[in-house]
Design an enzyme around this catalytic site. Structure first.
Site, mmCIF file in Angstrom:
data_model
loop_
_atom_site.group_PDB
_atom_site.id
_atom_site.type_symbol
_atom_site.label_atom_id
_atom_site.label_comp_id
_atom_site.label_asym_id
_atom_site.label_seq_id
_atom_site.Cartn_x
_atom_site.Cartn_y
_atom_site.Cartn_z
ATOM 1 N N HIS A 36 0.829 -1.204 0.000
ATOM 2 C CA HIS A 36 0.000 0.000 0.000
ATOM 3 C C HIS A 36 0.863 1.253 0.000
ATOM 4 C CE1 HIS A 36 1.102 -0.609 4.213
ATOM 5 N NE2 HIS A 36 0.818 0.671 4.440
ATOM 6 N N ASP A 72 0.396 4.997 2.047
ATOM 7 C CA ASP A 72 -0.451 5.560 3.093
ATOM 8 C C ASP A 72 -1.313 6.699 2.561
ATOM 9 O OD1 ASP A 72 0.902 3.874 4.887
ATOM 10 O OD2 ASP A 72 2.411 5.398 5.311
ATOM 11 N N HIS A 104 4.747 0.309 0.187
ATOM 12 C CA HIS A 104 5.470 -0.472 1.195
ATOM 13 C C HIS A 104 4.613 -1.624 1.715
ATOM 14 C CE1 HIS A 104 3.502 2.823 3.399
ATOM 15 N NE2 HIS A 104 3.463 2.026 4.453
HETATM 16 C C1 SIN Z 1 3.141 0.797 7.746
HETATM 17 O O1 SIN Z 1 2.493 0.269 6.860
HETATM 18 O O2 SIN Z 1 3.110 2.004 7.935
HETATM 19 C C2 SIN Z 1 4.000 -0.054 8.633
HETATM 20 C C3 SIN Z 1 5.276 -0.445 8.005
HETATM 21 C C4 SIN Z 1 6.085 -1.330 8.902
HETATM 22 O O3 SIN Z 1 5.666 -1.610 10.031
HETATM 23 O O4 SIN Z 1 7.158 -1.761 8.506
#
Ligand code: SIN
Length: 284
Positions: A96, A98, A257
């Site tokens: 995704h 953010d 990410h």
């Molecule tokens: C997130 O998606 O913001 C978390 C990423 C992570 O915990 O590595």
């Protein structure tokens, strides 16, 4: 000592030789240039307090207080990204970017490792510049001339909590499902002109993109799936192996990410601050 900026093979750059808590204006300029150029920074060997984390974030813009994540007890600007030993689901496993469900999606997020499992718990990042570049001409033309629909409802809304048996596992980690239900879907170009670099970047993601404007959902779904399969190829993916003291700062308009969920029975605690962004324009 001047920052050392080392570009990484698939996406981003690693920075050493800086202390983010006491960054001079010149070093901040160097970090900002690296952020514009690479869209993803791994900054090693930090020892930021919560207040340092907030102060560093505020140098980039206003902080977006996440409406769905549980906040830090003393610092509402910090969203808690936590998995406890007895929990099986983690936050952010599905690829995704953010806040794509916002009219003005967040610029980026600064994630500080507070407690790491003994192994695993890496974060993967996929370059949306490279993913766009790697499309064939026909698909490039399609994405350049279409817009996609994004939503938070299915991820954070009330229905999400009845979706499958695992949702109890997220009690206390997400909140405000009624806010998600009330949010309108938003539309963004499928390829944006990146607000900082000016480069074209693919802007759809498997978690929050729910359709393509003007298309039936069942016609849009295979096109989106094809784009997702393309963008998650290892040649576009940079892996971050966290170490104590690592800070990751990603640009939500440049990378996706995904947090790996491979450390069951251990605790992982991360502090995330998200910075406000801007409306997105289509690539020229
Ligand atoms: C997130 O998606 O913001 C978390 C990423 C992570 O915990 O590595």
């Amino acid at each position: 000592m001047a920052p050392t900026i080392t570009p990484l093979p698939q996406a981003g750059a690693e920075i050493t030789g800086v202390d983010l808590a006491t960054l001079s204006d010149d070093d901040f300029t160097a970090v900002r240039t690296a952020f514009t150029d690479h869209g993803l920074l791994f900054i090693r060997d930090q020892s930021l307090t919560e207040t340092d984390h907030i102060a560093f974030a505020e140098r980039w813009g206003d902080i977006n207080i996440n409406r769905f994540f549980t906040a830090h007890d003393d610092h509402p600007q910090i969203a808690m990204v936590v998995k406890e030993p007895e929990q099986t689901g983690n936050i952010g496993e599905v690829w995704h970017t953010d806040h794509s469900y916002d009219v003005e999606p967040a610029l980026g997020s600064i994630l500080v490792a507070r407690e790491l499992p003994s192994s695993g718990g890496d974060t993967h990042f996929a370059s949306m510049y490279a993913a766009y570049e790697g499309l064939d001409d026909e698909m490039k033309e399609f994405v350049r001339t279409n817009r996609a629909i994004h939503s938070a409802r299915h991820a954070f809304g009330a229905a999400a909590f009845y979706r499958d048996g695992d949702q109890d596992d997220f009690e206390g980690r997400y909140s405000n499902s009624d806010v998600a239900d009330a949010m309108d879907d938003v539309v963004h170009p499928m390829v944006i002109e990146h607000p900082l670099s000016g480069r074209p970047a693919l802007y759809v993601n498997p978690t929050f993109t729910i359709g393509i404007e003007g298309m039936e959902r069942e016609d849009a779904r295979p096109i989106l799936k094809q784009l997702y399969r393309h963008a998650m190829q290892p040649r576009f993916v940079q892996v971050l192996e966290w170490r104590p003291g690592t800070v990751a700062f990603w640009d939500n308009r440049a990378v996706w990410h995904s947090a790996q969920n491979d450390y069951h029975g251990e605790r992982r605690i991360m502090h995330r601050i998200t910075i406000e962004g801007c409306a997105l324009s289509p690539a020229a």
